[in-house]
Design a protein around this motif. Structure first.
Motif, PDB file in Angstrom:
ATOM      1  N   TYR A 228      -7.876   3.948  -3.463  1.00 35.77           N
ATOM      2  CA  TYR A 228      -6.723   4.817  -4.360  1.00 35.77           C
ATOM      3  C   TYR A 228      -7.662   5.968  -4.627  1.00 35.77           C
ATOM      4  CZ  TYR A 228      -4.156   6.452  -8.558  1.00 35.77           C
ATOM      5  OH  TYR A 228      -3.356   7.418  -9.318  1.00 35.77           O
ATOM      6  N   ALA A 229      -7.180   7.218  -3.842  1.00 37.28           N
ATOM      7  CA  ALA A 229      -7.899   8.608  -4.292  1.00 37.28           C
ATOM      8  C   ALA A 229      -6.929   9.627  -5.025  1.00 37.28           C
ATOM      9  CB  ALA A 229      -8.241   9.173  -2.790  1.00 37.28           C
ATOM     10  N   HIS A 230      -7.620  10.011  -6.147  1.00 37.08           N
ATOM     11  CA  HIS A 230      -6.667  10.917  -7.008  1.00 37.08           C
ATOM     12  C   HIS A 230      -6.112  12.147  -6.404  1.00 37.08           C
ATOM     13  CE1 HIS A 230      -8.089   8.931 -10.893  1.00 37.08           C
ATOM     14  NE2 HIS A 230      -7.676   8.028 -10.217  1.00 37.08           N
ATOM     15  N   ASN A 231      -6.812  12.585  -5.144  1.00 35.44           N
ATOM     16  CA  ASN A 231      -6.147  13.652  -4.508  1.00 35.44           C
ATOM     17  C   ASN A 231      -6.280  13.467  -3.035  1.00 35.44           C
ATOM     18  OD1 ASN A 231      -8.638  14.658  -4.038  1.00 35.44           O
ATOM     19  ND2 ASN A 231      -8.021  16.799  -4.659  1.00 35.44           N
ATOM     20  N   ASP A 232      -5.724  14.332  -2.272  1.00 35.96           N
ATOM     21  CA  ASP A 232      -5.669  14.168  -0.663  1.00 35.96           C
ATOM     22  C   ASP A 232      -7.052  14.752  -0.070  1.00 35.96           C
ATOM     23  OD1 ASP A 232      -2.859  13.347  -0.409  1.00 35.96           O
ATOM     24  OD2 ASP A 232      -2.414  15.415  -0.071  1.00 35.96           O
ATOM     25  N   ALA A 235      -9.489  11.875  -0.378  1.00 31.46           N
ATOM     26  CA  ALA A 235      -9.015  11.029   0.616  1.00 31.46           C
ATOM     27  C   ALA A 235      -9.620  11.226   1.912  1.00 31.46           C
ATOM     28  CB  ALA A 235      -7.684  10.671   0.599  1.00 31.46           C
ATOM     29  N   SER A 257      -3.176   8.240  -1.766  1.00 32.09           N
ATOM     30  CA  SER A 257      -3.700   9.451  -2.367  1.00 32.09           C
ATOM     31  C   SER A 257      -2.391  10.240  -2.990  1.00 32.09           C
ATOM     32  CB  SER A 257      -4.319  10.062  -1.374  1.00 32.09           C
ATOM     33  OG  SER A 257      -3.594  10.986  -0.436  1.00 32.09           O
ATOM     34  N   GLY A 264      -3.412  16.366   4.187  1.00 35.08           N
ATOM     35  CA  GLY A 264      -3.083  15.036   3.945  1.00 35.08           C
ATOM     36  C   GLY A 264      -1.767  14.456   4.496  1.00 35.08           C
ATOM     37  N   ILE A 273      -3.844   7.543   6.220  1.00 31.16           N
ATOM     38  CA  ILE A 273      -3.546   7.588   5.218  1.00 31.16           C
ATOM     39  C   ILE A 273      -2.178   6.447   5.139  1.00 31.16           C
ATOM     40  CG2 ILE A 273      -2.624   8.535   2.834  1.00 31.16           C
ATOM     41  CD1 ILE A 273      -4.434  10.814   3.479  1.00 31.16           C
ATOM     42  N   ILE A 276       1.563   8.540   0.382  1.00 27.76           N
ATOM     43  CA  ILE A 276       1.163   9.670  -0.532  1.00 27.76           C
ATOM     44  C   ILE A 276       1.930   9.955  -1.685  1.00 27.76           C
ATOM     45  CG2 ILE A 276       0.390  12.259  -0.825  1.00 27.76           C
ATOM     46  CD1 ILE A 276      -0.527  12.108   1.818  1.00 27.76           C
TER      47      ILE A 276
END
Ligand code: AHR
Length: 325
Positions: A228-232, A235, A257, A264, A273, A276
């Motif tokens: 789980y990435a807080h932004n692209d 990620a 993300s 992204g 990914i 999003i």
């Protein structure tokens, strides 16, 4: 006689100058006449989102006839405080800023208030309890973004017995999006003990840090199911690390993300990914509208929440070509 004519000409010029900057015309009038000057302190240029946000603010200011004094804080709070103090000294008409972190703003915001310069928060919040220190806050609901990420994962993992091992790449420590996206996600996955956040660390919203931290996660944590990435951007950096470790992003490790910037969305369409949650950077036009209202002493809502959606891989394929940023 000559004196009289010059006085009349001068009066005429003044009247033209005032009306040409009047409200409702293309140039936004400052309270004392003339062009409105906005001091804008941007967080930095850490991500694709940020670049798109800067462009949106600059273009919208131009379209609204507002003169923009722009500064890039390079992700440092002390630079933002310096910029705000300099805008106060320059007696700008309005200050807008996107606070790099949530805490520590009261003193400088009080200085702006004492100088009668209205402040508008854009994109990120401050944790000041005195809500009179700023006029309004325009931006996303970051807690809801975290919840959306968590809901997708719970739905996606419905049939799995677990454990589902999650690693988390947090945004900038102390920033509103990092705090809130973490909280919203934890709130949703917390209802099922099969979800385990096995490692969580900041990647400062950058691609380089995202890659570096993911490399460390891959070495220290043997069995990662989900990132789980807080932004692209983080990620995208993590994808490089995952591929470098001989694993397949999107398959061996599912990736969720936030942002939905073009790179992204490309990775989402390519299957790297998995999902999003959108966070829109196109805040410029709304910011300029709010500025005009604030300066005209019109009522503005204390909070203006940005409209945003979510994207699956199939949805990304459909909208990719028309994505603006
Ligand atoms: O505050 C918005 C966040 O800041 C974006 O999600 C991230 O990409 C940016 O750097």
């Amino acid at each position: 006689m000559l004196k009289k004519i010059s006085a009349l000409v001068l009066a005429g010029v003044t009247a033209v100058a005032l009306t040409s900057c009047g409200k409702g015309e293309s140039g936004a009038a400052a309270p004392g006449g003339g062009k409105t000057i906005m001091g804008f302190s941007q967080v930095g240029a850490e991500s694709g989102w940020r670049t798109a946000n800067t462009k949106s603010v600059q273009e919208a200011a131009k379209a609204a006839g507002i003169e923009l004094k722009f500064s890039d804080a390079q992700q440092k709070q002390e630079n933002q405080i310096k910029a705000i103090r300099s805008y106060i000294q320059q007696k700008v008409d309005v200050i807008a800023f996107s606070p790099v972190v949530e805490s520590g703003w009261d003193t400088v915001l009080k200085e702006a208030k004492n100088a009668n310069i209205p402040v508008i928060l854009t994109d990120r919040a401050v944790d000041s309890t005195d809500k009179t220190l700023y006029k309004t806050f325009l931006g996303s609901d970051f807690v809801e973004e975290g919840r959306k990420a968590g809901k997708w994962l719970t739905e996606e993992s419905k049939s799995e017995a677990g454990p589902v091992n999650i690693v988390e790449l947090q945004g900038t420590t102390g920033s509103a999006p990092a705090n809130d996206r973490k909280a919203g996600f934890a709130e949703v996955i917390g209802s099922d003990p099969k979800f385990k956040v096995v490692a969580s660390q900041t990647g400062d919203f950058t691609r380089a840090k995202g890659k570096e931290v993911m490399e460390a996660f891959l070495k220290s944590t043997p069995d990662i199911d989900v990132l789980y990435a807080h932004n692209d951007d983080m990620a995208l950096g993590a994808i490089e690390a995952i591929e470098g470790a001989g694993k397949v992003p999107g398959k061996d490790i599912k990736i969720i993300s936030v942002d939905a910037v073009k790179d992204g969305m490309q990775a989402l369409a390519d299957g790297k990914i998995s999902y999003i949650v959108e966070c829109s950077p196109l805040l410029g036009p709304q910011l300029m509208d709010l500025t005009k209202k604030v300066l005209a002493k019109e009522e503005v809502p204390a909070r203006v929440v940005t409209e945003e959606t979510t994207f699956t891989q199939e949805q990304a394929k459909k909208v990719l070509a028309s994505r603006q940023y």
